[in-house]
Scaffold this motif. Structure first.
Motif, PDB file in Angstrom:
ATOM      1  N   MET A   1      -3.088  15.074   1.554  1.00 58.79           N
ATOM      2  CA  MET A   1      -4.215  14.436   0.881  1.00 58.79           C
ATOM      3  C   MET A   1      -3.756  13.515  -0.241  1.00 58.79           C
ATOM      4  SD  MET A   1      -7.037  14.853   2.357  1.00 58.79           S
ATOM      5  CE  MET A   1      -7.974  13.983   1.099  1.00 58.79           C
ATOM      6  N   GLY A   2      -2.679  13.899  -0.925  1.00 61.35           N
ATOM      7  CA  GLY A   2      -2.142  13.026  -1.963  1.00 61.35           C
ATOM      8  C   GLY A   2      -1.646  11.712  -1.371  1.00 61.35           C
ATOM      9  N   TRP A   3      -0.933  11.824  -0.238  1.00 59.12           N
ATOM     10  CA  TRP A   3      -0.467  10.610   0.444  1.00 59.12           C
ATOM     11  C   TRP A   3      -1.646   9.772   0.937  1.00 59.12           C
ATOM     12  CZ3 TRP A   3      -1.343   9.313   5.597  1.00 59.12           C
ATOM     13  CH2 TRP A   3      -0.698   8.151   6.037  1.00 59.12           C
TER      14      TRP A   3
ATOM     15  N   GLY B   1      -4.673   9.604  -0.261  1.00 59.01           N
ATOM     16  CA  GLY B   1      -5.323   8.946  -1.387  1.00 59.01           C
ATOM     17  C   GLY B   1      -4.576   7.709  -1.840  1.00 59.01           C
ATOM     18  N   LEU B   2      -3.239   7.815  -1.936  1.00 58.13           N
ATOM     19  CA  LEU B   2      -2.433   6.652  -2.313  1.00 58.13           C
ATOM     20  C   LEU B   2      -2.497   5.569  -1.241  1.00 58.13           C
ATOM     21  CD1 LEU B   2       0.765   8.249  -3.902  1.00 58.13           C
ATOM     22  CD2 LEU B   2      -0.928   6.801  -5.034  1.00 58.13           C
ATOM     23  N   GLN B   3      -2.477   5.993   0.016  1.00 58.93           N
ATOM     24  CA  GLN B   3      -2.568   5.025   1.111  1.00 58.93           C
ATOM     25  C   GLN B   3      -3.877   4.260   1.040  1.00 58.93           C
ATOM     26  OE1 GLN B   3      -4.643   4.764   3.840  1.00 58.93           O
ATOM     27  NE2 GLN B   3      -3.474   3.406   5.181  1.00 58.93           N
ATOM     28  N   GLY B   4      -4.973   4.971   0.747  1.00 56.26           N
ATOM     29  CA  GLY B   4      -6.270   4.311   0.638  1.00 56.26           C
ATOM     30  C   GLY B   4      -6.306   3.300  -0.494  1.00 56.26           C
ATOM     31  N   LEU B   5      -5.729   3.674  -1.644  1.00 52.24           N
ATOM     32  CA  LEU B   5      -5.680   2.743  -2.769  1.00 52.24           C
ATOM     33  C   LEU B   5      -4.847   1.510  -2.430  1.00 52.24           C
ATOM     34  CD1 LEU B   5      -5.244   5.212  -5.774  1.00 52.24           C
ATOM     35  CD2 LEU B   5      -7.248   3.818  -5.249  1.00 52.24           C
ATOM     36  N   ALA B   6      -3.698   1.734  -1.777  1.00 52.94           N
ATOM     37  CA  ALA B   6      -2.855   0.597  -1.389  1.00 52.94           C
ATOM     38  C   ALA B   6      -3.568  -0.294  -0.384  1.00 52.94           C
ATOM     39  CB  ALA B   6      -1.534   1.114  -0.806  1.00 52.94           C
ATOM     40  N   ALA B   7      -4.283   0.315   0.566  1.00 57.09           N
ATOM     41  CA  ALA B   7      -5.022  -0.472   1.562  1.00 57.09           C
ATOM     42  C   ALA B   7      -6.122  -1.284   0.897  1.00 57.09           C
ATOM     43  CB  ALA B   7      -5.606   0.458   2.626  1.00 57.09           C
ATOM     44  N   PHE B   8      -6.784  -0.689  -0.092  1.00 55.56           N
ATOM     45  CA  PHE B   8      -7.839  -1.404  -0.814  1.00 55.56           C
ATOM     46  C   PHE B   8      -7.280  -2.632  -1.527  1.00 55.56           C
ATOM     47  CE2 PHE B   8     -10.373  -2.228  -4.608  1.00 55.56           C
ATOM     48  CZ  PHE B   8     -11.660  -2.240  -4.111  1.00 55.56           C
ATOM     49  N   VAL B   9      -6.135  -2.450  -2.213  1.00 58.84           N
ATOM     50  CA  VAL B   9      -5.512  -3.563  -2.939  1.00 58.84           C
ATOM     51  C   VAL B   9      -5.061  -4.656  -1.966  1.00 58.84           C
ATOM     52  CG1 VAL B   9      -3.533  -4.229  -4.361  1.00 58.84           C
ATOM     53  CG2 VAL B   9      -4.815  -2.138  -4.889  1.00 58.84           C
TER      54      VAL B   9
ATOM     55  N   PHE C   1     -11.302   4.236   2.242  1.00 52.93           N
ATOM     56  CA  PHE C   1     -11.686   5.593   2.633  1.00 52.93           C
ATOM     57  C   PHE C   1     -11.196   6.001   4.023  1.00 52.93           C
ATOM     58  CE2 PHE C   1     -15.053   4.593  -0.524  1.00 52.93           C
ATOM     59  CZ  PHE C   1     -14.790   5.635  -1.409  1.00 52.93           C
ATOM     60  N   PHE C   2     -10.685   5.071   4.810  1.00 52.03           N
ATOM     61  CA  PHE C   2     -10.358   5.392   6.195  1.00 52.03           C
ATOM     62  C   PHE C   2      -9.359   6.548   6.307  1.00 52.03           C
ATOM     63  CE2 PHE C   2      -7.559   4.791   9.903  1.00 52.03           C
ATOM     64  CZ  PHE C   2      -8.492   4.955  10.915  1.00 52.03           C
ATOM     65  N   MET C   3      -8.196   6.408   5.721  1.00 54.34           N
ATOM     66  CA  MET C   3      -7.169   7.443   5.883  1.00 54.34           C
ATOM     67  C   MET C   3      -7.535   8.758   5.191  1.00 54.34           C
ATOM     68  SD  MET C   3      -4.562   8.074   7.624  1.00 54.34           S
ATOM     69  CE  MET C   3      -4.138   6.409   8.168  1.00 54.34           C
TER      70      MET C   3
ATOM     71  N   VAL D   1      -9.813  10.534   7.554  1.00 54.94           N
ATOM     72  CA  VAL D   1      -9.090  11.011   8.734  1.00 54.94           C
ATOM     73  C   VAL D   1      -8.307  12.278   8.412  1.00 54.94           C
ATOM     74  CG1 VAL D   1      -7.188  10.480  10.318  1.00 54.94           C
ATOM     75  CG2 VAL D   1      -8.953   8.765   9.876  1.00 54.94           C
ATOM     76  N   VAL D   2      -7.572  12.273   7.296  1.00 48.65           N
ATOM     77  CA  VAL D   2      -6.752  13.435   6.925  1.00 48.65           C
ATOM     78  C   VAL D   2      -7.643  14.637   6.607  1.00 48.65           C
ATOM     79  CG1 VAL D   2      -5.129  14.334   5.212  1.00 48.65           C
ATOM     80  CG2 VAL D   2      -4.810  12.039   6.150  1.00 48.65           C
ATOM     81  N   ALA D   3      -8.759  14.379   5.907  1.00 49.26           N
ATOM     82  CA  ALA D   3      -9.675  15.481   5.586  1.00 49.26           C
ATOM     83  C   ALA D   3     -10.263  16.076   6.862  1.00 49.26           C
ATOM     84  CB  ALA D   3     -10.779  14.991   4.661  1.00 49.26           C
TER      85      ALA D   3
END
Length: 247
Positions: free
Chosen positions: A29-31, A33-41, A58-60, A63-65
């Protein structure tokens, strides 16, 4: 297909960037969350529309959740099919499932001439068409929607409203239709197809016709009029005449 590959590539790049800081298997979930932030940027740097940026954000994490819940694979397949059925045009043409507001219907009703024929190009669940019929029963509305789940929802709403003859539902692709028979064309799509909308309007609409867009502008073509709306997304109706500049 090119747009789909760009979105997939953006997600992959965001995942690799997040991997430098958090190992996915150690802290999923930590990964995510970071992936989502990076994708947003990255989506913002790509100048993607706001709704596309939120999808990347929110996509990844979603999916992980979902994977952590241990749900049956059939549920994921069902969710995918329902999503595509309701909003296939968001994936294929960058046109999300948008529903026009009641305020937009009232403003549009005041614009249309007596006994007008209106084409609603991309009508979702036919909310606007049915609202407009209640406000202006003299107007004939052809509501076009080719996402089949949205089209079925529109049919159900039309039946519930008493099957009004002044509202005609169609599953045709409005790009393949002639716009010549209509006094006005209403669109609530996205920025992506607006240049194409303008080209089709200019080549097919008859003299005196109106093009009305909810919130999205035609690139480099100033509207003849603007009518303010109070919603956070639905901010204004933009109006062009045929020929452009006619009053």
């Amino acid at each position: 297909m090119g747009q789909a590959l760009r979105h997939a590539g953006l997600q992959l790049l965001a995942g690799l960037l997040a991997w430098f800081l958090v190992a996915p298997l150690a802290a999923p979930m930590g990964w995510a969350g970071l992936q989502g932030l990076a994708a947003f940027v990255l989506a913002a740097a790509w100048h993607a529309p706001g709704w596309v940026r939120l999808l990347h954000l929110f996509f990844m994490p979603v999916v992980v959740a979902a994977l952590s819940l241990g749900l049956s694979p059939w549920l994921y397949l069902l969710a995918l099919v329902l999503t595509f059925a309701l909003s296939r045009n968001a994936l294929l043409e960058q046109v999300p499932f948008y529903r026009s507001s009641e305020e937009a219907a009232h403003r549009l009703a005041a614009l249309l001439p007596e006994s007008a024929r209106l084409l609603e190009a991309g009508s979702a669940d036919a909310r606007l068409a049915l609202l407009l019929h209640g406000l202006r029963p003299d107007v004939t509305v052809e509501a076009c929607e080719n996402a089949w789940a949205a089209r079925l929802l529109a049919q159900w709403r039309w039946w519930r409203a008493g099957s009004p003859a002044g509202v005609r539902l169609s599953s045709q692709n409005f790009w393949a239709m002639s716009w010549q028979p209509y006094n006005a064309v209403y669109v609530f799509l996205s920025p992506a197809p607006m240049a194409r909308v303008w080209q089709k309007f200019c080549s097919e609409a008859g003299p005196g016709s109106l093009l009305v867009s909810n919130s999205f502008e035609v690139p480099a073509v100033e509207p003849d009029a603007r009518i303010a709306l109070s919603g956070p997304l639905q901010k204004e109706l933009l109006i062009w005449h045929r020929p452009h500049g006619a009053r």
